[in-house]
Design an enzyme around this catalytic site. Structure first.
Site, short mmCIF file in Angstrom:
data_model
loop_
_atom_site.label_atom_id
_atom_site.label_comp_id
_atom_site.label_asym_id
_atom_site.label_seq_id
_atom_site.Cartn_x
_atom_site.Cartn_y
_atom_site.Cartn_z
N LYS A 63 0.85 -1.21 0.00
CA LYS A 63 0.00 0.00 0.00
C LYS A 63 0.88 1.25 0.00
O LYS A 63 2.10 1.16 0.25
CB LYS A 63 -0.90 -0.02 1.24
CG LYS A 63 -0.14 0.01 2.56
CD LYS A 63 -1.03 -0.38 3.74
CE LYS A 63 -0.23 -0.33 5.04
NZ LYS A 63 -0.95 -1.00 6.15
N TYR A 69 15.36 30.16 7.27
CA TYR A 69 14.25 30.82 7.98
C TYR A 69 14.43 30.66 9.50
O TYR A 69 14.85 29.61 9.97
CB TYR A 69 12.92 30.16 7.61
CG TYR A 69 12.44 30.45 6.22
CD1 TYR A 69 12.04 31.75 5.85
CD2 TYR A 69 12.36 29.44 5.27
CE1 TYR A 69 11.58 32.00 4.57
CE2 TYR A 69 11.89 29.69 3.98
CZ TYR A 69 11.51 30.97 3.64
OH TYR A 69 11.05 31.22 2.39
C1 PLP Z 1 -0.13 -1.98 6.74
C2 PLP Z 1 -0.68 -3.25 7.23
C3 PLP Z 1 0.13 -4.37 7.45
C4 PLP Z 1 1.65 -4.33 7.32
O1 PLP Z 1 2.23 -3.86 8.51
P1 PLP Z 1 3.83 -3.77 8.68
O2 PLP Z 1 4.02 -3.32 10.07
O3 PLP Z 1 4.29 -2.77 7.68
O4 PLP Z 1 4.37 -5.11 8.41
C5 PLP Z 1 -0.49 -5.56 7.80
N1 PLP Z 1 -1.82 -5.63 7.94
C6 PLP Z 1 -2.64 -4.58 7.76
C7 PLP Z 1 -4.10 -4.73 7.94
C8 PLP Z 1 -2.10 -3.35 7.40
O5 PLP Z 1 -2.91 -2.31 7.23
#
Ligand code: PLP
Length: 359
Positions: A49, A254
């Site tokens: 994702k 800044y």
């Molecule tokens: C993002 C996510 C993961 C992966 O988690 P990591 O800590 O990056 O391994 C697993 N399950 C769900 C439902 C997620 O949203």
């Protein structure tokens, strides 16, 4: 030039973009294999994702599948649709909530959905999400009745503190609660573990583990190491665009948060918070020509200043992540996690280009 054809040095004249992210897909493959072996006989599902946590979803997903990931997971319908263009056969699971009006598209690309209660679609493969303590999406264990007539291919939960060594009791309670519900769906794939749980709780592996951060070679434990052999896949580098010598009493940036107490040579680097480099990285280190150098003054939208040795030249490579500086170190310096740090790296190709090694 390297075997992959990319220049070994980048400079203001040979990069179109102002910085460059290089993702080593061999590292992704190695990490997938490592996590897969750890989870065996459970399957490894690669979480890609958010454009693969800023690394680039399509090449990363292909590399992960190549190395044995049995499915890829995304957050949103549009991510699933985009991935299907380059990933003809892999299982794609959409973890986030989906709207009924998206189901036609999801069916067309053969994706599976996660549903946390309410009406279950019967025209898509469904993973029923149980809220065992995350307190976000998901049906409460006590509200699960006989939903088995629908197309439930999976039953899942998500762990809130699997990374926290001080709260194993909560994770064990979540797993116990999940197991009681999952028993009602004996034919469904059970999955609960993220990367932290995959590493720390063998009991959480069930039929599949969903690993994100680990496949990028990053630690799920904030500034502590992952405890298993992982290879960071991402480098982020740029170059010195201009040089200046501050006279005693002169400041840079800044807010005048850095004032030279003597003559100080600074290099100006064309990366700022518009590229995802947090303002909070004032005082953190980057590598210039192999040496650790301090970011002085507050990074601005398009540039930051680095205190450099007097012999540094325009065009010198500046490594923001890589060459011994980790995403974990930068994230900690910025008061955040490696997850947020890498997701924030700019994805505008006009400013930051992405190169994939070992595709
Ligand atoms: C993002 C996510 C993961 C992966 O988690 P990591 O800590 O990056 O391994 C697993 N399950 C769900 C439902 C997620 O949203």
């Amino acid at each position: 030039m390297t075997p992959t054809g990319r220049p070994t040095r980048i400079s203001a004249t040979d990069v179109r973009a102002r910085s460059r992210v290089t993702v080593d897909l061999d590292a992704v493959r190695a990490n997938v294999r490592t996590l897969r072996e750890l989870a065996h006989p459970a399957e490894l599902w690669a979480v890609v994702k958010a454009d693969a946590y800023g690394h680039g979803a399509s090449p990363v997903a292909a590399a992960a599948v190549d190395a044995g990931a049995a499915a890829v997971c995304v957050a949103a319908t549009a991510e699933a649709v985009a991935l299907r263009e380059t990933l003809a056969d892999a299982r794609i699971v959409v973890l986030g909530p989906t709207a009924g009006r998206e189901h036609g598209q999801l069916r067309a690309v053969g994706a599976e959905v996660v549903v946390g209660g309410g009406e279950l679609p019967d025209d898509l493969p469904v993973h029923l999400k149980i809220d065992t303590g995350m307190g976000r999406a998901g049906i409460r264990p006590e509200d699960v009745s006989d939903q088995s007539s629908k197309r439930i291919v999976g039953v899942m939960t998500h762990l809130a503190v699997a990374d926290d060594t001080n709260d194993d009791a909560f994770t064990r309670q979540q797993l116990a609660s999940f197991e009681r519900v999952a028993a009602k769906f004996p034919d469904s794939t059970r999955h609960a573990a993220n990367t932290a749980a995959t590493i720390r709780f063998a009991a959480s592996h069930y039929d599949a583990v969903r690993c994100g951060i680990g496949i990028y070679g990053l630690s799920p434990f904030a500034d502590r190491p992952a405890g298993i052999e992982l290879r960071p896949a991402l480098r982020w580098e740029t170059c010195i665009a201009a040089l200046k010598t501050l006279r005693p009493g002169e400041s840079t940036g800044y807010g005048r948060r850095f004032t030279a107490d003597r003559s100080v040579r600074i290099g100006l680097v064309p990366v700022g918070y518009a590229d995802g480099l947090p303002r909070a990285l004032r005082g953190a280190d980057v590598i210039v020509d192999g040496q650790r150098c301090e970011i002085v003054g507050t990074p601005s939208m398009d540039s930051l200043a680095v205190r450099v040795p007097t012999d540094t030249a325009v065009g010198a490579v500046v490594t923001i992540v890589g060459d011994g500086v980790t995403a974990e170190q930068q994230a900690t310096a910025a008061g955040t996690l490696n997850y947020e740090f890498v997701c924030s790296i700019g994805r505008d190709p006009l400013r930051c280009e992405r190169i994939f090694d070992n595709a």
